[in-house]
Structures are given as structure tokens and as C-alpha cells.
Design a protein around this motif. Structure first.
Motif, PDB file in Angstrom:
ATOM      1  N   THR A   1      -1.486  30.186  -1.309  1.00  0.00           N
ATOM      2  CA  THR A   1      -1.190  29.657  -2.639  1.00  0.00           C
ATOM      3  C   THR A   1      -1.864  28.304  -2.798  1.00  0.00           C
ATOM      4  O   THR A   1      -1.995  27.548  -1.841  1.00  0.00           O
ATOM      5  CB  THR A   1       0.330  29.495  -2.864  1.00  0.00           C
ATOM      6  OG1 THR A   1       0.849  28.601  -1.872  1.00  0.00           O
ATOM      7  CG2 THR A   1       1.055  30.825  -2.774  1.00  0.00           C
ATOM      8  N   TYR A   2      -2.305  28.017  -4.006  1.00  0.00           N
ATOM      9  CA  TYR A   2      -2.971  26.757  -4.316  1.00  0.00           C
ATOM     10  C   TYR A   2      -2.010  25.895  -5.127  1.00  0.00           C
ATOM     11  O   TYR A   2      -1.506  26.328  -6.157  1.00  0.00           O
ATOM     12  CB  TYR A   2      -4.261  27.011  -5.105  1.00  0.00           C
ATOM     13  CG  TYR A   2      -5.280  27.719  -4.260  1.00  0.00           C
ATOM     14  CD1 TYR A   2      -6.182  26.988  -3.510  1.00  0.00           C
ATOM     15  CD2 TYR A   2      -5.299  29.093  -4.174  1.00  0.00           C
ATOM     16  CE1 TYR A   2      -7.092  27.622  -2.697  1.00  0.00           C
ATOM     17  CE2 TYR A   2      -6.208  29.738  -3.367  1.00  0.00           C
ATOM     18  CZ  TYR A   2      -7.107  28.999  -2.633  1.00  0.00           C
ATOM     19  OH  TYR A   2      -8.001  29.626  -1.830  1.00  0.00           O
ATOM     20  N   ASN A   3      -1.769  24.703  -4.623  1.00  0.00           N
ATOM     21  CA  ASN A   3      -0.806  23.809  -5.259  1.00  0.00           C
ATOM     22  C   ASN A   3      -1.509  22.757  -6.081  1.00  0.00           C
ATOM     23  O   ASN A   3      -2.577  22.283  -5.713  1.00  0.00           O
ATOM     24  CB  ASN A   3       0.048  23.136  -4.178  1.00  0.00           C
ATOM     25  CG  ASN A   3       0.722  24.140  -3.281  1.00  0.00           C
ATOM     26  OD1 ASN A   3       1.373  25.056  -3.759  1.00  0.00           O
ATOM     27  ND2 ASN A   3       0.552  23.996  -1.987  1.00  0.00           N
ATOM     28  N   LYS A   4      -0.877  22.383  -7.164  1.00  0.00           N
ATOM     29  CA  LYS A   4      -1.376  21.283  -7.973  1.00  0.00           C
ATOM     30  C   LYS A   4      -0.736  19.996  -7.470  1.00  0.00           C
ATOM     31  O   LYS A   4       0.368  20.005  -6.938  1.00  0.00           O
ATOM     32  CB  LYS A   4      -0.978  21.468  -9.440  1.00  0.00           C
ATOM     33  CG  LYS A   4      -1.619  22.648 -10.096  1.00  0.00           C
ATOM     34  CD  LYS A   4      -1.158  22.734 -11.534  1.00  0.00           C
ATOM     35  CE  LYS A   4      -1.782  23.923 -12.219  1.00  0.00           C
ATOM     36  NZ  LYS A   4      -1.296  24.065 -13.593  1.00  0.00           N
ATOM     37  N   VAL A   5      -1.448  18.896  -7.668  1.00  0.00           N
ATOM     38  CA  VAL A   5      -0.858  17.612  -7.351  1.00  0.00           C
ATOM     39  C   VAL A   5       0.251  17.349  -8.378  1.00  0.00           C
ATOM     40  O   VAL A   5       0.184  17.834  -9.513  1.00  0.00           O
ATOM     41  CB  VAL A   5      -1.936  16.496  -7.337  1.00  0.00           C
ATOM     42  CG1 VAL A   5      -2.468  16.216  -8.715  1.00  0.00           C
ATOM     43  CG2 VAL A   5      -1.417  15.232  -6.705  1.00  0.00           C
ATOM     44  N   SER A   6       1.266  16.633  -7.999  1.00  0.00           N
ATOM     45  CA  SER A   6       2.416  16.372  -8.867  1.00  0.00           C
ATOM     46  C   SER A   6       1.991  15.725 -10.181  1.00  0.00           C
ATOM     47  O   SER A   6       1.117  14.866 -10.226  1.00  0.00           O
ATOM     48  CB  SER A   6       3.396  15.445  -8.145  1.00  0.00           C
ATOM     49  OG  SER A   6       4.351  14.941  -9.042  1.00  0.00           O
TER      50      SER A   6
ATOM     51  N   LYS B   1       0.845  -1.186   0.000  1.00  0.00           N
ATOM     52  CA  LYS B   1       0.000   0.000   0.000  1.00  0.00           C
ATOM     53  C   LYS B   1       0.883   1.239   0.000  1.00  0.00           C
ATOM     54  O   LYS B   1       1.910   1.280   0.674  1.00  0.00           O
ATOM     55  CB  LYS B   1      -0.892  -0.007   1.242  1.00  0.00           C
ATOM     56  CG  LYS B   1      -1.914   1.086   1.296  1.00  0.00           C
ATOM     57  CD  LYS B   1      -2.801   0.909   2.521  1.00  0.00           C
ATOM     58  CE  LYS B   1      -3.928   1.908   2.517  1.00  0.00           C
ATOM     59  NZ  LYS B   1      -4.813   1.721   3.655  1.00  0.00           N
ATOM     60  N   LEU B   2       0.483   2.243  -0.754  1.00  0.00           N
ATOM     61  CA  LEU B   2       1.228   3.493  -0.833  1.00  0.00           C
ATOM     62  C   LEU B   2       0.264   4.642  -0.563  1.00  0.00           C
ATOM     63  O   LEU B   2      -0.814   4.706  -1.132  1.00  0.00           O
ATOM     64  CB  LEU B   2       1.845   3.663  -2.227  1.00  0.00           C
ATOM     65  CG  LEU B   2       2.546   4.982  -2.510  1.00  0.00           C
ATOM     66  CD1 LEU B   2       3.809   5.111  -1.655  1.00  0.00           C
ATOM     67  CD2 LEU B   2       2.890   5.081  -3.984  1.00  0.00           C
ATOM     68  N   VAL B   3       0.651   5.533   0.329  1.00  0.00           N
ATOM     69  CA  VAL B   3      -0.139   6.724   0.620  1.00  0.00           C
ATOM     70  C   VAL B   3       0.676   7.922   0.163  1.00  0.00           C
ATOM     71  O   VAL B   3       1.811   8.107   0.581  1.00  0.00           O
ATOM     72  CB  VAL B   3      -0.461   6.839   2.123  1.00  0.00           C
ATOM     73  CG1 VAL B   3      -1.203   8.126   2.418  1.00  0.00           C
ATOM     74  CG2 VAL B   3      -1.256   5.635   2.589  1.00  0.00           C
ATOM     75  N   ILE B   4       0.086   8.732  -0.711  1.00  0.00           N
ATOM     76  CA  ILE B   4       0.735   9.934  -1.210  1.00  0.00           C
ATOM     77  C   ILE B   4      -0.109  11.118  -0.756  1.00  0.00           C
ATOM     78  O   ILE B   4      -1.319  11.133  -0.950  1.00  0.00           O
ATOM     79  CB  ILE B   4       0.830   9.926  -2.751  1.00  0.00           C
ATOM     80  CG1 ILE B   4       1.650   8.720  -3.223  1.00  0.00           C
ATOM     81  CG2 ILE B   4       1.442  11.228  -3.254  1.00  0.00           C
ATOM     82  CD1 ILE B   4       1.680   8.543  -4.719  1.00  0.00           C
ATOM     83  N   THR B   5       0.530  12.101  -0.161  1.00  0.00           N
ATOM     84  CA  THR B   5      -0.191  13.291   0.287  1.00  0.00           C
ATOM     85  C   THR B   5       0.419  14.524  -0.362  1.00  0.00           C
ATOM     86  O   THR B   5       1.551  14.489  -0.860  1.00  0.00           O
ATOM     87  CB  THR B   5      -0.109  13.457   1.819  1.00  0.00           C
ATOM     88  OG1 THR B   5       1.247  13.654   2.190  1.00  0.00           O
ATOM     89  CG2 THR B   5      -0.670  12.237   2.526  1.00  0.00           C
ATOM     90  N   TYR B   6      -0.360  15.594  -0.360  1.00  0.00           N
ATOM     91  CA  TYR B   6       0.174  16.876  -0.795  1.00  0.00           C
ATOM     92  C   TYR B   6      -0.631  17.990  -0.135  1.00  0.00           C
ATOM     93  O   TYR B   6      -1.753  17.778   0.302  1.00  0.00           O
ATOM     94  CB  TYR B   6       0.162  17.008  -2.322  1.00  0.00           C
ATOM     95  CG  TYR B   6      -1.179  17.347  -2.926  1.00  0.00           C
ATOM     96  CD1 TYR B   6      -1.449  18.639  -3.356  1.00  0.00           C
ATOM     97  CD2 TYR B   6      -2.167  16.385  -3.082  1.00  0.00           C
ATOM     98  CE1 TYR B   6      -2.671  18.952  -3.916  1.00  0.00           C
ATOM     99  CE2 TYR B   6      -3.378  16.687  -3.643  1.00  0.00           C
ATOM    100  CZ  TYR B   6      -3.629  17.982  -4.065  1.00  0.00           C
ATOM    101  OH  TYR B   6      -4.835  18.296  -4.619  1.00  0.00           O
ATOM    102  N   ALA B   7      -0.050  19.158  -0.042  1.00  0.00           N
ATOM    103  CA  ALA B   7      -0.726  20.308   0.560  1.00  0.00           C
ATOM    104  C   ALA B   7      -1.484  21.049  -0.533  1.00  0.00           C
ATOM    105  O   ALA B   7      -0.881  21.560  -1.473  1.00  0.00           O
ATOM    106  CB  ALA B   7       0.290  21.242   1.215  1.00  0.00           C
ATOM    107  N   GLU B   8      -2.824  21.074  -0.430  1.00  0.00           N
ATOM    108  CA  GLU B   8      -3.622  21.799  -1.417  1.00  0.00           C
ATOM    109  C   GLU B   8      -3.348  23.292  -1.358  1.00  0.00           C
ATOM    110  O   GLU B   8      -3.288  23.953  -2.380  1.00  0.00           O
ATOM    111  CB  GLU B   8      -5.110  21.574  -1.175  1.00  0.00           C
ATOM    112  CG  GLU B   8      -5.596  20.214  -1.569  1.00  0.00           C
ATOM    113  CD  GLU B   8      -7.086  20.079  -1.383  1.00  0.00           C
ATOM    114  OE1 GLU B   8      -7.649  20.718  -0.476  1.00  0.00           O
ATOM    115  OE2 GLU B   8      -7.695  19.346  -2.159  1.00  0.00           O
TER     116      GLU B   8
END
Length: 152
Positions: free
Chosen positions: A45-50, A29-36
Motif C-alpha cells: 500500500t502507498y501512503n500519503k504524507v499527513s 529541530k523537528l524530524v517527521i517521518t512516515y512510511a511511503e
């Protein structure tokens, strides 16, 4: 990828290779997170997912959110592990701001800031606050009782 990698030839592919190595090391299992969103020097600022995450087949992605306050959806549609997708921008698009007549994702007009889209809210009725992303002014939190927003 880091924005500096976009300027130097070959760095983007090196970051893609590193991302691939990291992803393939996951055993089950892999969990990927990012800061919106991030607040930097007082500005949100609004970030895009990689782009590397967007290259993962949609049937392998399950979007999970911890609350129903969505500022921007992960992709064009919400996805689940079975590969079925729900129509709409997000499972919360169109959610009503209680007792106000406004909805998440709704386009509005403000006399000073111009046109924008409702991204988030807190509270209900006259005391509700809404976060609106204005085209020319960026994101602002407004008290509905004072903002005099008009639905478009």
C-alpha cells in the motif's frame, strides 16, 4: 490523521490540535517521518504524507531520503530549507535504469497488466528488475528481460 477520525465529527480537529502541540514542543529541530509503503496481507500500500504535514509552509521543510530508490515523491516538488524548489516530481525523477532505456517515472505498457509507471528499480541491463505501479493491478516487480515492457 487516522482514517477513523475522518468519519467522526470533531475528531479530525482534535488530531490536528494534538499534532500542533507535538510540533510546537520541538525546541530547535523537528524530524517527521512516515512510511511511503507498507506491505499488508501480501499487498503493498502507498501512503500519503499527513495533511497536517502538508499544511506546514514549504520553506520550512527539507526532504531527506536515505537512498536514491524513490517510490513516490513527498510533494509536487523537492524542497530545501532556503525555500527554493527544484522543478520536477522529485530529485530522482527521470533517473535512468542503467543499460535498459527506461527511466524512473516513465509510463510503460505491459501485455497483461496494462499501463503503469516505473517507480523503482534494482540492478541494470537484462538482469534489472523494475517496480511498476499499474493502474488496474497495483504495484508489481518485474524482470525486464521477461516483462517485455513498451515505453509510452
Amino acid at each position: 490523521p487516522h482514517k477513523m477520525s475522518l468519519e467522526e465529527p470533531g475528531r479530525l480537529e482534535e488530531e490536528r490540535r494534538l499534532a500542533y502541540v507535538g510540533i510546537t514542543r520541538a525546541m530547535s529541530k523537528l524530524v517527521i517521518t512516515y512510511a511511503e509503503t507498507r506491505r499488508l496481507y501480501g499487498n503493498e500500500t502507498y501512503n500519503k504524507v499527513s495533511r497536517f504535514v502538508r499544511e506546514i509552509p514549504p520553506q520550512l521543510i527539507q526532504e531527506v531520503r536515505l537512498s536514491n530508490s524513490v517510490s513516490r515523491p513527498f510533494g509536487a516538488v523537492s524542497r530545501n530549507m532556503g525555500g527554493n524548489s527544484m522543478s520536477g516530481d522529485s530529485m530522482f525523477a527521470g533517473s535512468a535504469v542503467p543499460d535498459t532505456g527506461f527511466n524512473l517515472g516513465q509510463r510503460v505498457q505491459h501485455s497483461l497488466f496494462g499501463e503503469g509507471t516505473i517507480l523503482n528499480f534494482e540492478g541494470s541491463g537484462a538482469q534489472a528488475r523494475v517496480q511498476v505501479n499499474f493502474e488496474s493491478e497495483g504495484s508489481k516487480w518485474l524482470m525486464l528481460s521477461y516483462a517485455k515492457l513498451q515505453a509510452l
